[in-house]
Design an enzyme around this catalytic site. Structure first.
Site, PDB file in Angstrom:
ATOM      1  N   LYS A 196      55.944  54.600  16.697  1.00 34.36           N
ATOM      2  CA  LYS A 196      54.807  55.385  17.205  1.00 34.36           C
ATOM      3  C   LYS A 196      55.290  56.491  18.133  1.00 34.36           C
ATOM      4  O   LYS A 196      56.247  56.312  18.869  1.00 34.36           O
ATOM      5  CB  LYS A 196      53.868  54.450  17.972  1.00 34.36           C
ATOM      6  CG  LYS A 196      52.638  55.103  18.556  1.00 34.36           C
ATOM      7  CD  LYS A 196      51.805  54.092  19.345  1.00 34.36           C
ATOM      8  CE  LYS A 196      52.200  54.000  20.809  1.00 34.36           C
ATOM      9  NZ  LYS A 196      51.291  53.171  21.612  1.00 34.36           N
ATOM     10  N   ARG A 198      53.816  59.503  20.998  1.00 33.00           N
ATOM     11  CA  ARG A 198      52.636  59.882  21.772  1.00 33.00           C
ATOM     12  C   ARG A 198      52.827  61.320  22.247  1.00 33.00           C
ATOM     13  O   ARG A 198      53.369  61.560  23.324  1.00 33.00           O
ATOM     14  CB  ARG A 198      52.482  58.924  22.962  1.00 33.00           C
ATOM     15  CG  ARG A 198      51.059  58.712  23.397  1.00 33.00           C
ATOM     16  CD  ARG A 198      51.000  57.764  24.581  1.00 33.00           C
ATOM     17  NE  ARG A 198      50.777  56.375  24.252  1.00 33.00           N
ATOM     18  CZ  ARG A 198      49.622  55.888  23.811  1.00 33.00           C
ATOM     19  NH1 ARG A 198      48.600  56.667  23.632  1.00 33.00           N
ATOM     20  NH2 ARG A 198      49.512  54.613  23.554  1.00 33.00           N
TER      21      ARG A 198
HETATM   22  C1  R5P Z   1      51.363  51.241  24.865  1.00 33.59           C
HETATM   23  O1  R5P Z   1      52.562  51.291  25.073  1.00 33.59           O
HETATM   24  C2  R5P Z   1      50.538  50.004  24.958  1.00 33.59           C
HETATM   25  O2  R5P Z   1      51.296  48.874  24.646  1.00 33.59           O
HETATM   26  C3  R5P Z   1      49.298  50.091  24.074  1.00 33.59           C
HETATM   27  O3  R5P Z   1      49.707  50.137  22.720  1.00 33.59           O
HETATM   28  C4  R5P Z   1      48.478  51.325  24.394  1.00 33.59           C
HETATM   29  O4  R5P Z   1      48.252  51.415  25.777  1.00 33.59           O
HETATM   30  C5  R5P Z   1      47.166  51.315  23.647  1.00 33.59           C
HETATM   31  O5  R5P Z   1      46.492  52.492  23.935  1.00 33.59           O
HETATM   32  P1  R5P Z   1      45.422  53.109  22.961  1.00 33.59           P
HETATM   33  O6  R5P Z   1      44.480  52.013  22.565  1.00 33.59           O
HETATM   34  O7  R5P Z   1      44.749  54.193  23.797  1.00 33.59           O
HETATM   35  O8  R5P Z   1      46.124  53.711  21.794  1.00 33.59           O
END
Ligand code: R5P
Length: 315
Positions: A196, A198
């Site tokens: 993933k 970001r």
């Molecule tokens: C990120 O590193 C966390 O483990 C979660 O995957 C993340 O905070 C989820 O955020 P969202 O639901 O906004 O994609």
């Protein structure tokens, strides 16, 4: 031995009652409300001199939840408690744990400092976003995993899982350890990872699925669902790669922004979250179910008070 006593702020009132029921004790009589100007008012209504006090309070937004925790710790300290454990089922600000852009705070470190300065002697939390946050504290930090609670749910609803049929998936590389632990606990299931990215805060993009997920039922495990984008994108990618079905286990359900809509429209059979966050009932998607973390926290409280090991509760 000292008595142990429990109370909470407004963020974790239901959880407090569940923990007290489990332990067959009554919460400390206390007030946590507001003065007419909006400032938080805390008062402990019984003697706790010499007691081991456990304060249950998640620190999800609004910031009043964190402020309540700090003021309760201060009140308990000034009431001459023996030991003060801040039980923080959801540790807010944990995702801001490093300086990853110019001129930004390390908010998780500041929050840790505030909790210590207020007077906590120990912290008990669940699925801390990054385990290294324990190092921001100079007091003991016990980080429980929701995995045993999730396993219980799986055994009840799906039975023993077959490794030819099921695969545990981490929706990002940071969650690999959690996925590995969960897979082991479920009987050495295989694991897969989602690569993933970001590009900006709250905007996740899936790059790749690492692992053979074809014709499998994917069990995604994550610590937090916030906007729901990570989970929705991960499940889309898994279905595109040939997964038969996706089930999600996430400890903390924030469900901010339009997470409800995103997740209800995602190809996800069910989403299991715990009750570390309260007051989010209206935001919970129809395909999600909340299960209780109270038994795990209650057992940890008992063991901490009895100076017994809590590590057997970790996974
Ligand atoms: C990120 O590193 C966390 O483990 C979660 O995957 C993340 O905070 C989820 O955020 P969202 O639901 O906004 O994609």
């Amino acid at each position: 031995m000292n008595n142990f006593k429990i109370l909470s702020g407004n963020a974790s009132k239901q959880l407090l009652n569940e923990i007290c029921d489990y332990l067959s004790i009554k919460p400390i009589e206390h007030i946590v409300d507001k003065f007419s100007d909006g400032e938080i008012r805390v008062q402990i209504l019984e003697s706790i001199r010499g007691d081991d006090v456990f304060i249950i309070q998640s620190t999800n937004p609004p910031s009043d939840n964190l402020m309540e925790l700090l003021l309760i710790i201060d009140a308990v300290k000034r009431a001459s408690a023996n030991n003060i454990t801040a039980v923080i089922p959801y540790f807010g600000y944990a995702r801001q744990d490093r300086k990853d852009a110019p001129r930004v705070p390390i908010s998780a470190k500041l929050v840790s400092d505030l909790i210590q300065v207020a007077g906590a002697n120990r912290v008990l939390t669940v699925d801390l976003h990054a385990e290294q946050i324990q190092g921001f504290f100079n007091i003991p930090v016990d980080n429980l995993y929701a995995i045993p609670i999730f396993k219980e749910y799986i055994l009840k609803h799906y039975g023993n899982l077959n490794s030819d049929e099921f695969i545990v998936v981490s929706p990002d590389v940071g969650g690999t350890r959690r996925a590995r632990l969960f897979a082991k606990k479920l009987g050495e299931l295989p694991i897969a990872l989602i690569d993933k990215r970001r590009p900006s805060p709250n905007h996740a993009e899936v790059m790749n699925v690492i692992g053979d997920v074809k014709n499998k039922i994917a069990i995604i495990v994550d610590d937090i669902i916030d906007t729901g984008r990570t989970i929705a994108l991960a499940s889309k990618a898994l279905i595109e790669k040939g997964c038969k079905e996706v089930i999600v286990f996430a400890t903390h359900g924030l469900f901010s922004s339009n997470a409800k809509e995103i997740l209800e429209n995602a190809e996800i059979k069910e989403i299991i979250i715990t009750n570390t966050i309260e007051g989010n009932e209206a935001r919970i998607p129809r395909n999600a179910k909340k299960i209780s973390i109270a038994p795990l926290i209650a057992q940890a409280i008992k063991r901490i008070h009895n100076s017994e090991s809590v590590s057997s509760l970790f996974i």
